[in-house]
Design a protein around this motif. Structure first.
Motif, short mmCIF file in Angstrom:
data_model
loop_
_atom_site.label_atom_id
_atom_site.label_comp_id
_atom_site.label_asym_id
_atom_site.label_seq_id
_atom_site.Cartn_x
_atom_site.Cartn_y
_atom_site.Cartn_z
N SER A 127 57.57 93.94 -44.50
CA SER A 127 58.54 92.88 -44.75
C SER A 127 57.99 91.52 -44.34
O SER A 127 58.63 90.77 -43.61
N ILE A 128 56.79 91.22 -44.83
CA ILE A 128 56.14 89.96 -44.48
C ILE A 128 56.69 88.88 -45.42
O ILE A 128 56.17 88.62 -46.50
N GLY A 129 57.78 88.32 -45.01
CA GLY A 129 58.48 87.31 -45.80
C GLY A 129 59.47 86.59 -44.92
O GLY A 129 59.48 86.75 -43.70
N VAL A 130 60.31 85.79 -45.53
CA VAL A 130 61.30 85.00 -44.79
C VAL A 130 62.63 85.13 -45.50
O VAL A 130 62.70 85.03 -46.73
N PHE A 185 53.38 82.76 -41.34
CA PHE A 185 53.40 84.21 -41.11
C PHE A 185 52.18 84.85 -41.79
O PHE A 185 51.46 85.66 -41.19
N LYS A 186 51.92 84.50 -43.03
CA LYS A 186 50.78 85.07 -43.75
C LYS A 186 49.46 84.73 -43.05
O LYS A 186 48.57 85.58 -42.96
N ASP A 187 49.36 83.51 -42.54
CA ASP A 187 48.14 83.11 -41.83
C ASP A 187 47.93 83.96 -40.57
O ASP A 187 46.80 84.32 -40.23
N MET A 188 49.03 84.27 -39.88
CA MET A 188 48.94 85.09 -38.68
C MET A 188 48.45 86.50 -39.03
O MET A 188 47.59 87.06 -38.34
N VAL A 189 49.00 87.06 -40.10
CA VAL A 189 48.62 88.43 -40.49
C VAL A 189 47.16 88.47 -40.92
O VAL A 189 46.40 89.35 -40.48
N ALA A 201 47.61 89.33 -51.74
CA ALA A 201 48.81 88.67 -51.21
C ALA A 201 50.05 89.02 -52.01
O ALA A 201 51.15 89.10 -51.46
N ASP A 202 49.89 89.24 -53.32
CA ASP A 202 51.04 89.54 -54.16
C ASP A 202 51.68 90.86 -53.78
O ASP A 202 52.88 91.07 -54.00
N ASP A 208 58.02 93.20 -49.15
CA ASP A 208 58.27 94.64 -49.29
C ASP A 208 57.92 95.37 -47.99
O ASP A 208 57.25 94.83 -47.11
N VAL A 209 58.36 96.63 -47.90
CA VAL A 209 58.08 97.46 -46.73
C VAL A 209 57.44 98.77 -47.19
O VAL A 209 57.56 99.17 -48.35
N TRP A 210 56.75 99.43 -46.24
CA TRP A 210 56.07 100.68 -46.53
C TRP A 210 56.30 101.66 -45.39
O TRP A 210 56.65 101.28 -44.27
N ILE A 211 56.08 102.94 -45.70
CA ILE A 211 56.24 104.01 -44.73
C ILE A 211 54.87 104.44 -44.23
O ILE A 211 53.91 104.55 -45.00
N GLY A 212 54.78 104.71 -42.90
CA GLY A 212 53.61 105.29 -42.25
C GLY A 212 52.28 105.22 -42.93
O GLY A 212 51.58 104.21 -42.86
#
Length: 289
Positions: A127-130, A185-189, A201-202, A208-212
């Protein structure tokens, strides 16, 4: 191995034997940011002492962060992240992160403070977003016969007031601010995980989120595993985990929200506290929790 080293392994620590590795365990759980009233979220003020204590444990082999957070305030997430990184670099101590139910948005920002990140196979990561959300009450107060009185110095102080109708220019301004935060946030990641990321990046930065295991494949985390098994594999079966917790602090669950920027009446304070509670619940419910 020398005779002295073998002897130290056999002797108790009190007699000069080799001490087991020690890992300080710091739990970061809940919505990030102030929740209003006496409700306590994760903030730099609520975690700074704990972070300092985690890095003061002696002898210390590593610090482990146990993260269970759907995110929240971007600035507070970044401040906690920065405090962890500053101490890790100052003391040259490795940091591990272990994601539980969810490490999303600001929760994932906390995770990247670690040198290595692990998650349960069913953990929700990313969930890398705002996101910004709120409620509109202008029709409700009109129906109740309540007159809104708001006095400001500065024409934009009333932007997105929940008791006034939305304006297109206010929404556009909010999106500009969100874009700036998202870039940070993107720069930190990329700064922390850049060489490990396997998608563009897209894919990674669209919220979005992902599992394990999928998060492992994308390079967002380093492996699937839980804290005890992983740290025993890293430091041996005798590794000692030292939990870091508040000393006698009691948190009250409810209270009116009295803002520092204005002086609302009690009714508005209670409404603010209720809104904060609903918003916090909404952050968790986005991930089915």
């Amino acid at each position: 191995m020398s005779f002295i080293d073998r002897l130290r392994r056999l002797l108790p620590a009190a007699l000069g034997g080799q001490r087991p590795p020690v890992v300080a365990v710091l739990r970061l759980e809940g919505v990030i940011g102030g929740l209003g009233g006496l409700r306590q979220g994760l903030t730099i003020s609520s975690t700074a002492e704990l972070i300092e204590r985690a890095f003061r444990v002696k002898p210390l082999s590593a610090v482990a962060l146990v993260i269970n957070s759907p995110g929240g305030a971007a600035a507070q997430s970044a401040l906690i992240y920065q405090r962890i990184r500053a101490l890790a670099e100052e003391k040259n101590i490795p940091v591990f992160a272990f994601c539980e139910d969810v490490a999303a948005s600001g929760g994932y920002m906390l995770a990247i403070a670690a040198d290595r990140i692990y998650a349960h196979p069913m953990s929700i990561v990313g969930s890398i977003g705002v996101v910004s959300g709120g409620f509109g009450f202008e029709k409700a107060i009109e129906k109740l016969g309540i007159e809104r009185r708001l006095y400001t110095a500065g024409e934009n102080k009333r932007r997105l007031d929940p008791f006034l109708p939305e304006k297109a220019e206010d929404i556009e301004r909010l999106k500009e601010l969100q874009a700036d935060v998202h870039t940070g946030f993107k720069d930190m990641v990329t700064g922390r995980r850049g060489g490990k990321l396997t998608a563009g990046a897209d894919v990674l930065f669209n919220g979005d989120v992902w599992i394990g295991q999928r998060a492992v494949d994308l390079g967002l985390i380093d492996g699937v595993g839980e804290i005890r098994t992983t740290l025993k594999a890293e430091y041996g079966p005798k590794v000692r985990l030292v939990p870091i917790a508040h000393r006698g602090r009691r948190l009250f669950p409810f209270g009116p929200r009295i803002g520092a920027e204005s002086a609302p009446g009690l009714g508005e304070g209670l409404a603010g506290g209720l809104i904060a509670t609903v918003e916090a619940r909404g952050l968790w419910s986005r991930f089915g929790l």
